[in-house]
Enzyme design. Structure first.
Site, short mmCIF file in Angstrom:
data_model
loop_
_atom_site.label_atom_id
_atom_site.label_comp_id
_atom_site.label_asym_id
_atom_site.label_seq_id
_atom_site.Cartn_x
_atom_site.Cartn_y
_atom_site.Cartn_z
N LYS B 157 45.60 -16.37 -1.34
CA LYS B 157 44.37 -17.05 -0.96
C LYS B 157 44.59 -18.55 -0.85
CE LYS B 157 40.81 -14.09 -3.02
NZ LYS B 157 39.79 -14.07 -4.10
N ARG B 292 21.01 -12.18 -20.95
CA ARG B 292 19.59 -11.76 -20.94
C ARG B 292 19.53 -10.25 -21.11
NH1 ARG B 292 20.32 -9.32 -15.99
NH2 ARG B 292 21.50 -10.56 -14.50
#
Lengths: 163, 448
Positions: B157, B292
């Site tokens: 990449k 959460r």
């Protein structure tokens, strides 16, 4: 987001079943005002404007023209008066309602006072940020609903003004 | 401090879910609603509902100051943020900290630590939790050394690239030097930056996440894993626990890694550590942590019998962890379908509107978390989740059968739902076999 004729019909039906006499709905580019009345009159008083940036909202029962209009654009929480000459001034945001600029100072307005559209009638505080509320309508203050220092909801009626 | 009144800064099914536990615990609820949700089912269920603004989330559910002011003005002791909206925004947690309101969730600092991908990756490495192997390489020799270590297939990449540009897939290590040269030249021309890095390529991955609970002082337990590989464009549709077709060794390693990660942060409250399970290599890598309660938490509750919302509240109150790891004894298998108001026949476009009739299933081992009843509205301003249907049984086959019956018994008219799509997935042989990868739904759409 736009309102279809079916949506308007549905909103009208909801209003009809509710305990409210009047409803003002404002969304992006759309303003819809409905008022309960005689059957024939009701069908005429409903109108929806297509969303178009900057265009004037089409036929609205409750006229709100100036910058303070946002203060009076929401659907009222408390049942509005039946008297068509009485106009509600509603909370533009949730916060703490104050009738005077600071503790001990005289209130912005009392019942019986004459107000113009841009007359400051109250302050709504949100986390120490003071937001002024303007009347948005001309007339005489007929009623002040919340007590000083009360928490008011978005759209809650603060004052009633007789035109 | 004892929490007596909770302000719920959310909407939809999770608001109704939180209210249910609060009622059980004798805690009063104040629900903040937008104008569009004034008449919602959760608004009726809450002890008090207050309207905080117009329908658009930016003017209501996302207003930090308004929500904290509402909590102070209603004398609420705590705020439960649910999921989405402000649940992982550090400013809300921080303002609660300064205003003396209990935030039912992690600290602002923990939200920031896991919200930053690079920082989270660094924390994972420091906690000895595997991340996708890779690194920058400056020469062919370096590339070959690192490439050997990572193993093929791998990706080259561009450091300055993005969106797949300047990316080369290398199937054999021998191809690496040429691919690197090409990628570097292309990257230099395209981005003015010839630097490249290598990363392991996961051809077939599963999304497996681990539920954790921490007391905020370094004590952490896990409540098993959930497999959420059935995804459409990164949106989870079906979740289940335990994850099918994992070796005991891999499962145990996943649990331990999640606990290590949360321990390193001294994590407070309920959280989920997400992993990518590499099917070909039998390895796993840290993806991110969700600070959460998760949408799919009910499958964990079904098999463990633990009320995660109640545990969140207990930790927030300062009661610490009321459960030891040995108390967590999962039983059976649970699967959840997310029922969305979207049209599977038209590229899953949202289908908001008025629900004429809503008949939800009920029965042994069936749980429905919803905010939709006959006459409810699905407003166009928010996500299209209408309900979660969860089936629990002694084993996966029985849970699947139960879920299929439950879906067949569900009747929704007025809005289009994805129920038919769920029915199709549940009868699909690859799903029934268990252990599909995250490409499963895309493949199903391509080849049927």
């Amino acid at each position: 987001m736009s309102l279809t004729a079916a949506d308007v019909a549905e909103i009208m039906r909801l209003l009809e079943q509710s305990s409210f006499d009047e409803l003002t709905l404002e969304m992006e580019g759309i303003k819809l005002s409905l008022r309960r009345g005689a059957a024939a009159e009701r069908s005429e008083s409903a109108s929806a404007a297509a969303p178009s940036a900057g265009a004037a909202p089409a036929a609205a029962v409750a006229p709100k023209a100036n910058a303070a209009a946002t203060a009076a654009a929401a659907a009222p929480v408390t049942a509005p008066p039946a008297d068509p000459n009485l106009k509600d001034v509603v909370a533009p945001l949730l916060g703490t309602f104050y009738r005077s600029p600071k503790p001990g100072a005289p209130p912005f307005v009392e019942v019986g006072a004459t107000v113009e559209e841009d007359t400051v009638v109250a302050i709504i505080e949100v986390m120490k940020l003071m937001n002024t509320v303007r009347a948005g309508v001309r007339g005489k203050v007929a009623e002040i609903l919340p007590t000083d220092g009360a928490l008011v909801e978005f759209g809650e009626t603060l004052l009633r003004v007789r035109k | 401090m004892a929490i007596r009144r909770i302000l719920i800064a959310n909407r939809g099914e999770i608001a109704a879910r939180i209210i249910r536990t609060c009622r059980k615990l004798g805690i009063e609820t104040v629900l903040t609603t937008s104008e569009a949700d004034r008449d919602s089912v959760p608004a009726r269920l809450a002890d008090r509902a207050i309207c905080i603004g117009p329908a658009r989330p930016g003017e209501s559910y996302l207003k930090v100051e308004t929500i904290v002011h509402a909590a102070l003005g209603t004398k609420s002791d705590a705020i439960h943020p649910g999921y989405g909206f402000l649940s992982e925004r550090a400013p809300l947690a921080r303002l609660c900290e300064t205003e003396g309101i209990v935030f039912i969730g992690p600290t602002a600092a923990q939200i920031e630590a896991v919200g930053d991908k690079l920082r989270a990756r660094a924390e994972a490495e420091a906690a000895d939790v595997p991340v996708v192997p890779g690194g920058a390489v400056a020469s062919k020799a370096e590339a070959l050394t690192l490439g050997d270590k990572i193993g093929a297939p791998l990706l080259v990449k561009a450091v300055g690239g993005g969106g797949g540009r300047g990316m080369k897939l290398v199937q054999q290590i021998e191809e690496l030097p040429a691919a690197m040269e090409l990628a570097s030249a292309e990257a230099g021309a395209a981005f003015g930056d010839a630097r490249v890095y290598l990363e392991r390529f996961v051809a077939s991955g599963r999304h497996v996440e681990v539920q954790v609970l921490g007391d905020g002082t370094g004590h952490v337990i896990h409540l098993g894993e959930r497999d959420c590989s059935v995804q459409r464009r990164y949106q989870k549709l079906i979740e289940e626990t335990p994850a099918p077709d994992l070796t005991d060794e891999l499962r145990t390693a996943l649990h331990a890694a999640a606990v290590r990660f949360a321990q390193r942060l001294s994590y407070r409250g309920a959280g989920t550590v997400e992993f990518l399970v590499d099917r070909a290599r039998g390895a796993f890598y840290f993806l991110e942590m969700n600070a959460r309660i998760q949408v799919e938490h009910p499958v964990t509750e079904a098999v463990t019998g633990v009320d995660l919302i109640a545990e969140q509240i207990a930790v927030a109150e300062g009661s610490g962890l009321r459960l030891a790891q040995s108390d967590i004894r999962p039983r059976g298998h649970a699967i959840e379908c997310r029922v969305n108001a979207e049209d599977p026949d038209h590229d899953f476009r949202p289908s908001p509107g008025k629900v004429l009739e809503a008949a939800w299933p009920a029965g042994e081992g069936i749980r429905v978390d919803t905010h939709i009843a006959s006459g409810s509205r699905v407003p166009p301003f928010y996500d299209s989740l209408m309900a979660k249907i969860i089936a629990h049984a002694d084993d996966r086959t029985a849970a699947l059968a139960r879920l299929q019956q439950a879906l067949a018994a569900t009747r929704i008219t007025g809005v289009v739902t994805n129920l038919s799509f769920h029915t199709r997935i549940l009868s699909e042989p690859r799903f029934r076999a268990g252990g599909v990868d995250t490409g499963f739904l895309a493949e199903l759409a391509r080849h049927g």
